[in-house]
Design a protein around this motif. Structure first.
Motif, mmCIF file in Angstrom:
data_model
loop_
_atom_site.group_PDB
_atom_site.id
_atom_site.type_symbol
_atom_site.label_atom_id
_atom_site.label_comp_id
_atom_site.label_asym_id
_atom_site.label_seq_id
_atom_site.Cartn_x
_atom_site.Cartn_y
_atom_site.Cartn_z
ATOM 1 N N LEU A 1 0.931 -1.109 -0.004
ATOM 2 C CA LEU A 1 -0.298 -0.087 0.014
ATOM 3 C C LEU A 1 0.853 1.235 -0.155
ATOM 4 O O LEU A 1 0.311 2.229 -0.555
ATOM 5 N N LEU A 2 2.195 1.218 0.645
ATOM 6 C CA LEU A 2 2.873 2.287 0.966
ATOM 7 C C LEU A 2 3.311 2.591 -0.605
ATOM 8 O O LEU A 2 3.520 3.876 -1.178
ATOM 9 N N LYS A 3 3.619 1.675 -1.258
ATOM 10 C CA LYS A 3 4.049 1.655 -2.727
ATOM 11 C C LYS A 3 3.156 2.466 -3.540
ATOM 12 O O LYS A 3 3.682 3.540 -4.266
ATOM 13 N N GLN A 4 2.033 1.993 -3.191
ATOM 14 C CA GLN A 4 0.985 2.662 -4.151
ATOM 15 C C GLN A 4 0.882 4.173 -3.886
ATOM 16 O O GLN A 4 0.593 4.964 -4.754
ATOM 17 N N VAL A 5 0.933 4.714 -2.674
ATOM 18 C CA VAL A 5 0.968 5.946 -2.377
ATOM 19 C C VAL A 5 2.220 6.655 -2.776
ATOM 20 O O VAL A 5 1.905 7.830 -3.443
ATOM 21 N N PHE B 1 -8.359 15.949 -2.876
ATOM 22 C CA PHE B 1 -8.417 14.676 -1.958
ATOM 23 C C PHE B 1 -9.712 14.032 -2.062
ATOM 24 O O PHE B 1 -9.997 12.880 -1.756
ATOM 25 N N ASP B 2 -10.706 14.598 -2.697
ATOM 26 C CA ASP B 2 -12.192 14.091 -2.814
ATOM 27 C C ASP B 2 -12.028 13.035 -3.835
ATOM 28 O O ASP B 2 -11.417 13.366 -4.998
ATOM 29 N N PRO B 3 -12.852 11.958 -3.495
ATOM 30 C CA PRO B 3 -12.912 10.912 -4.626
ATOM 31 C C PRO B 3 -13.381 11.453 -5.848
ATOM 32 O O PRO B 3 -14.492 12.331 -5.866
ATOM 33 N N PHE B 4 -13.066 11.300 -7.056
ATOM 34 C CA PHE B 4 -13.471 11.369 -8.691
ATOM 35 C C PHE B 4 -13.294 12.812 -8.592
ATOM 36 O O PHE B 4 -13.551 13.330 -9.731
ATOM 37 N N PHE B 5 -12.279 13.757 -7.889
ATOM 38 C CA PHE B 5 -12.126 15.038 -8.291
ATOM 39 C C PHE B 5 -10.806 14.970 -9.390
ATOM 40 O O PHE B 5 -9.546 14.317 -9.006
ATOM 41 N N THR B 6 -11.031 15.309 -10.432
ATOM 42 C CA THR B 6 -9.657 14.986 -11.487
ATOM 43 C C THR B 6 -9.761 16.412 -12.519
ATOM 44 O O THR B 6 -10.888 17.012 -12.730
ATOM 45 N N THR B 7 -8.581 16.869 -12.839
ATOM 46 C CA THR B 7 -8.740 17.661 -13.909
ATOM 47 C C THR B 7 -8.009 17.314 -15.281
ATOM 48 O O THR B 7 -7.494 18.079 -16.024
ATOM 49 N N LYS B 8 -7.873 15.945 -15.046
ATOM 50 C CA LYS B 8 -7.048 15.245 -16.215
ATOM 51 C C LYS B 8 -8.384 14.655 -17.083
ATOM 52 O O LYS B 8 -9.063 13.952 -16.624
ATOM 53 N N VAL C 1 -7.361 7.763 -2.237
ATOM 54 C CA VAL C 1 -6.906 6.192 -1.907
ATOM 55 C C VAL C 1 -5.693 6.421 -1.232
ATOM 56 O O VAL C 1 -5.270 5.932 0.001
ATOM 57 N N CYS C 2 -4.625 7.405 -1.481
ATOM 58 C CA CYS C 2 -3.347 7.734 -0.684
ATOM 59 C C CYS C 2 -3.861 8.085 0.711
ATOM 60 O O CYS C 2 -3.299 7.699 1.712
ATOM 61 N N GLN C 3 -4.777 9.050 0.648
ATOM 62 C CA GLN C 3 -5.020 9.522 2.099
ATOM 63 C C GLN C 3 -5.739 8.710 3.013
ATOM 64 O O GLN C 3 -5.212 8.750 4.223
ATOM 65 N N ARG C 4 -6.561 7.718 2.407
ATOM 66 C CA ARG C 4 -7.080 6.693 3.151
ATOM 67 C C ARG C 4 -5.976 5.667 3.882
ATOM 68 O O ARG C 4 -5.910 5.625 4.941
ATOM 69 N N ILE C 5 -5.053 5.366 2.835
ATOM 70 C CA ILE C 5 -3.734 4.419 3.415
ATOM 71 C C ILE C 5 -3.149 4.974 4.424
ATOM 72 O O ILE C 5 -2.812 4.460 5.536
ATOM 73 N N ILE C 6 -2.762 6.294 4.198
ATOM 74 C CA ILE C 6 -1.922 7.022 5.414
ATOM 75 C C ILE C 6 -2.765 7.262 6.492
ATOM 76 O O ILE C 6 -2.111 7.103 7.594
ATOM 77 N N HIS C 7 -3.918 7.571 6.312
ATOM 78 C CA HIS C 7 -4.710 7.937 7.521
ATOM 79 C C HIS C 7 -4.867 6.502 8.447
ATOM 80 O O HIS C 7 -4.659 6.699 9.859
ATOM 81 N N ASP C 8 -5.009 5.476 7.767
ATOM 82 C CA ASP C 8 -5.098 4.140 8.562
ATOM 83 C C ASP C 8 -3.774 3.859 9.383
ATOM 84 O O ASP C 8 -3.895 3.131 10.026
#
Ligand SMILES: Nc1ncnc2c1ncn2[C@@H]1O[C@H](COP(=O)(O)OP(=O)(O)OP(=O)(O)O)[C@@H](O)[C@H]1O
Ligand SMILES: [Mg+2]
Length: 338
Positions: A236-240, A291-298, A308-315
């Motif tokens: 999970l850290l790798k993913q972040v 950090f909101d899910p589905f917020f993107t400018t791409k 997802v990163c936020q969730r992993i690090i918070h945990d």
């Protein structure tokens, strides 16, 4: 009046200010000596009527309790809880009024945070349910496609077997997306262990480098030694780090430099990883939402990366901070160590 940590305003029957506490002066941006004995309307003349919270009706006996109002001073927004009532003399005659307020800015932002994480939890649950339902039919589509591909290959139908290959690749992409969605709600099979962050970063550096070369970006890695081990899930850290590194690289359209720096904060017992890019930075009106899910400018983005990163690090009890200036963005991932 001097020491109380309350906003207090005393008003006479002509709606003139009789006294004001220091805290009220500070927050309202007033100088006590200059406003004493002035009509309240005059003091707040520059404030639009809908933002004035000291109203003449207070003298008519309109009682206010715990009324929430916002106030902006020096570009800082304050959340106030207001009480007001009339003051009477011994015979019961109205002689004035008081307005008292508490500064509850911190409480209110806490409340908003709670609401926000409630909303995130709900989105997570919906996402997980949907993702699960998508995965099942996908598995059978994939299985039968593989059978078809085999038949096409056996019969020498190269064009058709090429199509099935494309379809299988696309299905794998859907699968990856769905897995990300599932992670949003509840990470599956997480295994917490002692992790050497430097090792994790070294493991993924080749992947980041590959991505960087494609975008004409140079990657710098500044290690710190020795790095205390943290308790986390290695994968999970790798993913972040991959997600945040990739974001940085994607932000630098004309090339640039991605710098990954390890720091140890021994006082707070935290390991900090800075991922800095020399991209255009993040506009202020966007930064609250990244950090909101589905917020993107791409155009091709899912907007799930950072949530997802936020969730992993918070945990694991950590946090992700962003600082952005005109010339680049730094994401700092803070992880506590035992
Ligand atoms: N380093 C950065 N510089 C500028 N903008 C950024 C940076 N990192 C994130 N952003 C902004 O935050 C948004 C959300 O990022 P996030 O990683 O959650 O989703 P995404 O990158 O758009 O999509 P995905 O990660 O699913 O491919 C991005 O679309 C971009 O606007
Ligand atoms: Mg991303």
């Amino acid at each position: 009046m001097k020491d109380v940590n309350l906003g207090v305003l005393l008003i006479d029957t002509e709606f003139k200010l009789i006294d004001i506490s220091d805290m009220a002066c500070r927050l309202l941006g007033l100088i006590r000596e200059r406003v004493l004995h002035l009509p309240v309307d005059e003091i707040f003349a520059s404030v639009p009527p809908e933002h004035r919270f000291v109203e003449r009706t207070v003298l008519d006996g309109v009682v206010v309790r715990n009324h929430a109002v916002s106030w902006t001073h020096n570009q800082e927004r304050y959340e106030l809880l207001l009480d007001s009532n009339v003051l009477r003399d011994q015979s019961g005659r109205i002689v004035g009024a008081y307005i008292m307020f508490k500064d509850v800015t911190n409480l209110r932002s806490l409340e908003q945070q709670v609401q926000r994480s409630d909303r995130l939890a709900m989105i997570g649950q919906i996402a997980a349910g949907t993702a699960h339902e998508i995965r099942n039919p996908l598995t059978s589509i994939k299985g039968f496609l593989q059978v078809l591909r085999k038949t096409f290959q056996d019969q020498g139908m190269d064009k058709e077997s090429g199509y099935t290959n494309v379809m299988l690749t696309e299905i794998n992409r859907i699968n990856e997306l769905v897995n990300e969605l599932l992670l949003l709600s509840k990470p599956k099979n997480v295994s917490f262990e002692e992790v050497d962050i430097s090792q994790v970063l070294r493991d993924i550096l080749p992947i980041i480098n590959n991505e960087a070369i494609l975008h004409g970006v140079v990657v710098h890695y500044e290690a710190s030694y020795p790095m205390p081990k943290v308790i986390a899930d290695r994968e999970l850290l790798k993913q972040v780090f991959l997600n945040i590194g990739k974001n940085g690289i994607e932000a630098m359209v004309d090339g640039g430099r991605l710098t990954i720096t390890e720091r140890v904060d021994r006082e707070e017992k935290r390991v900090n990883i800075d991922i800095h890019d020399t991209g255009p930075g993040i506009p202020l009106f966007v930064i609250d939402k990244i950090f909101d899910p589905f917020f993107t400018t791409k155009p091709e983005g899912t907007g799930l990366g950072l949530s997802v990163c936020q969730r992993i690090i918070h945990d694991i009890g950590g946090s992700i901070r962003v600082s952005t200036k005109g010339f680049g963005t730094t994401f700092t991932i803070c992880i506590p160590y035992p």
